[in-house]
Design a protein around this motif. Sequence first.
Motif, PDB file in Angstrom:
ATOM      1  N   ASP A  31       0.814  -1.228   0.000  1.00 59.77           N
ATOM      2  CA  ASP A  31       0.000   0.000   0.000  1.00 59.77           C
ATOM      3  C   ASP A  31       0.841   1.268   0.000  1.00 59.77           C
ATOM      4  N   TYR A  32       1.971   1.246  -0.703  1.00 59.38           N
ATOM      5  CA  TYR A  32       2.857   2.410  -0.674  1.00 59.38           C
ATOM      6  C   TYR A  32       3.156   2.915  -2.076  1.00 59.38           C
ATOM      7  N   TRP A  33       2.118   3.016  -2.877  1.00 57.00           N
ATOM      8  CA  TRP A  33       2.267   3.572  -4.216  1.00 57.00           C
ATOM      9  C   TRP A  33       2.325   5.100  -4.177  1.00 57.00           C
ATOM     10  N   LEU A  34       1.548   5.689  -3.302  1.00 62.00           N
ATOM     11  CA  LEU A  34       1.404   7.151  -3.303  1.00 62.00           C
ATOM     12  C   LEU A  34       1.307   7.668  -1.869  1.00 62.00           C
ATOM     13  N   TYR A  35       2.048   8.756  -1.597  1.00 64.38           N
ATOM     14  CA  TYR A  35       1.950   9.486  -0.332  1.00 64.38           C
ATOM     15  C   TYR A  35       1.326  10.848  -0.625  1.00 64.38           C
ATOM     16  N   MET A  36       0.364  11.254   0.206  1.00 59.51           N
ATOM     17  CA  MET A  36      -0.258  12.577   0.059  1.00 59.51           C
ATOM     18  C   MET A  36      -0.389  13.235   1.426  1.00 59.51           C
ATOM     19  N   GLU A  37      -0.142  14.537   1.444  1.00 59.47           N
ATOM     20  CA  GLU A  37      -0.273  15.343   2.661  1.00 59.47           C
ATOM     21  C   GLU A  37      -1.065  16.600   2.330  1.00 59.47           C
ATOM     22  N   GLU A  38      -1.960  16.942   3.210  1.00 59.02           N
ATOM     23  CA  GLU A  38      -2.749  18.168   3.072  1.00 59.02           C
ATOM     24  C   GLU A  38      -2.734  18.925   4.394  1.00 59.02           C
ATOM     25  N   GLY A  39      -2.742  20.246   4.280  1.00 57.83           N
ATOM     26  CA  GLY A  39      -2.750  21.070   5.484  1.00 57.83           C
ATOM     27  C   GLY A  39      -2.909  22.537   5.132  1.00 57.83           C
ATOM     28  N   ILE A  40      -2.548  23.360   6.088  1.00 57.07           N
ATOM     29  CA  ILE A  40      -2.631  24.807   5.900  1.00 57.07           C
ATOM     30  C   ILE A  40      -1.284  25.425   6.270  1.00 57.07           C
ATOM     31  N   VAL A 147       1.720   0.516 -19.235  1.00 55.19           N
ATOM     32  CA  VAL A 147       0.446   1.195 -19.517  1.00 55.19           C
ATOM     33  C   VAL A 147      -0.249   1.571 -18.213  1.00 55.19           C
ATOM     34  N   GLY A 148      -0.247   0.640 -17.239  1.00 58.89           N
ATOM     35  CA  GLY A 148      -0.842   0.958 -15.942  1.00 58.89           C
ATOM     36  C   GLY A 148      -0.120   2.082 -15.226  1.00 58.89           C
ATOM     37  N   LEU A 149       1.210   2.097 -15.299  1.00 53.69           N
ATOM     38  CA  LEU A 149       1.967   3.173 -14.646  1.00 53.69           C
ATOM     39  C   LEU A 149       1.684   4.530 -15.284  1.00 53.69           C
ATOM     40  N   VAL A 150       1.582   4.546 -16.614  1.00 56.60           N
ATOM     41  CA  VAL A 150       1.289   5.809 -17.297  1.00 56.60           C
ATOM     42  C   VAL A 150      -0.096   6.323 -16.913  1.00 56.60           C
ATOM     43  N   LEU A 151      -1.080   5.427 -16.871  1.00 56.23           N
ATOM     44  CA  LEU A 151      -2.424   5.839 -16.459  1.00 56.23           C
ATOM     45  C   LEU A 151      -2.431   6.335 -15.019  1.00 56.23           C
ATOM     46  N   TYR A 152      -1.680   5.687 -14.166  1.00 55.17           N
ATOM     47  CA  TYR A 152      -1.611   6.088 -12.758  1.00 55.17           C
ATOM     48  C   TYR A 152      -1.029   7.498 -12.622  1.00 55.17           C
ATOM     49  N   ILE A 153       0.055   7.755 -13.324  1.00 59.88           N
ATOM     50  CA  ILE A 153       0.694   9.075 -13.237  1.00 59.88           C
ATOM     51  C   ILE A 153      -0.182  10.156 -13.852  1.00 59.88           C
ATOM     52  N   SER A 154      -0.775   9.855 -15.005  1.00 59.30           N
ATOM     53  CA  SER A 154      -1.601  10.869 -15.678  1.00 59.30           C
ATOM     54  C   SER A 154      -2.844  11.210 -14.870  1.00 59.30           C
ATOM     55  N   SER A 155      -3.427  10.216 -14.196  1.00 60.27           N
ATOM     56  CA  SER A 155      -4.610  10.501 -13.370  1.00 60.27           C
ATOM     57  C   SER A 155      -4.266  11.443 -12.224  1.00 60.27           C
ATOM     58  N   ILE A 156      -3.134  11.212 -11.606  1.00 64.77           N
ATOM     59  CA  ILE A 156      -2.724  12.084 -10.496  1.00 64.77           C
ATOM     60  C   ILE A 156      -2.399  13.485 -10.996  1.00 64.77           C
ATOM     61  N   ASN A 157      -1.674  13.577 -12.117  1.00 60.82           N
ATOM     62  CA  ASN A 157      -1.303  14.896 -12.636  1.00 60.82           C
ATOM     63  C   ASN A 157      -2.523  15.712 -13.042  1.00 60.82           C
ATOM     64  N   ASP A 158      -3.519  15.060 -13.636  1.00 57.16           N
ATOM     65  CA  ASP A 158      -4.723  15.790 -14.047  1.00 57.16           C
ATOM     66  C   ASP A 158      -5.449  16.391 -12.838  1.00 57.16           C
ATOM     67  N   HIS A 172       0.992  18.219  -0.844  1.00 58.17           N
ATOM     68  CA  HIS A 172       2.237  17.608  -1.305  1.00 58.17           C
ATOM     69  C   HIS A 172       1.983  16.116  -1.548  1.00 58.17           C
ATOM     70  N   TYR A 173       2.544  15.639  -2.635  1.00 61.94           N
ATOM     71  CA  TYR A 173       2.422  14.198  -2.921  1.00 61.94           C
ATOM     72  C   TYR A 173       3.745  13.700  -3.491  1.00 61.94           C
ATOM     73  N   ARG A 174       3.968  12.435  -3.322  1.00 60.35           N
ATOM     74  CA  ARG A 174       5.146  11.767  -3.878  1.00 60.35           C
ATOM     75  C   ARG A 174       4.831  10.283  -4.047  1.00 60.35           C
ATOM     76  N   TYR A 175       5.592   9.668  -4.918  1.00 63.14           N
ATOM     77  CA  TYR A 175       5.400   8.236  -5.179  1.00 63.14           C
ATOM     78  C   TYR A 175       6.230   7.420  -4.194  1.00 63.14           C
ATOM     79  N   GLY A 176       5.658   6.290  -3.773  1.00 66.68           N
ATOM     80  CA  GLY A 176       6.294   5.465  -2.763  1.00 66.68           C
ATOM     81  C   GLY A 176       7.147   4.355  -3.351  1.00 66.68           C
ATOM     82  N   TRP A 177       7.662   3.528  -2.463  1.00 68.77           N
ATOM     83  CA  TRP A 177       8.563   2.467  -2.895  1.00 68.77           C
ATOM     84  C   TRP A 177       7.835   1.346  -3.632  1.00 68.77           C
TER      85      TRP A 177
END
Length: 276
Positions: A31-40, A147-158, A172-177
Amino acid sequence: MSNCSSRALTLLSSVFGACGLLLVGIAVSTDYWLYMEEGIVLQQNQTTEIKMALHAGLWRVCFFAGREKGRCVASEYFLEPEINLVTENTENILKTVRTATPFPMVSLFLVFTAFVISNIGHIRPQRTILAFVSGIFFILSGLSLVVGLVLYISSINDEVMNRPSGSEQYFHYRYGWSFAFAASSFLLKEGAGVMSVYLFTKRYAEEEMYRPHPAFYRPQPERLLADYSGQFLHPEVWHRGRSPSDISSDVSIQMTQNYPPAIKYPEHMHISTSPC
């Protein structure tokens, strides 16, 4: 030298295939494909206050900061009312990345099939076609994963581009291990596929090199038997020699024709042997 290179290709393709299978299996199941943080952003001291932080995979979302800290939920249930996600864009990111999930799964199935076929081909190297088939499956598995990796990245970027901009919003977001494992698996599987196809060409070339010329083949016993049986089935082509009985009959006939007839005396002539 050729034998050594074939063994090296066999070993490398097996190692690359096994590592690719292992890495994509770990990537799909973690479960470490994507890290996301939100705040103020606090204007007084220009520090950031984290309101929500999570790491997400293909099947689960786990929160490690914020109100839902320590909770993990399945991806299809991450929009439950009691889970407080800060913005709608974060929810959309987690929703759209699910469209890429089938491709890593197909890739995992293809690379497992390729690994099995490749090992069968190594155990039975005389079946040259197995190396080619495993190479094709390795390449298809890598293509499905990329193909799956490209779709994953494009969905996040959009979704990130559609976020409202504000000086007080922090995201802030980043891709995980797990994502890094999947990308590394793509390279390993493509390498295994190329080496398997090249191994097939080498084995095929060696078979053609050591294969005897057709002119040196001996006639097949079935063909010889068919030729002899054809002669017996057609009496007009028989070549029959003369037997000893035929030869003796011809000699007796010739002797009878050339021998002079016996001398016959007249019946009235009578030779007497008495003294009177």
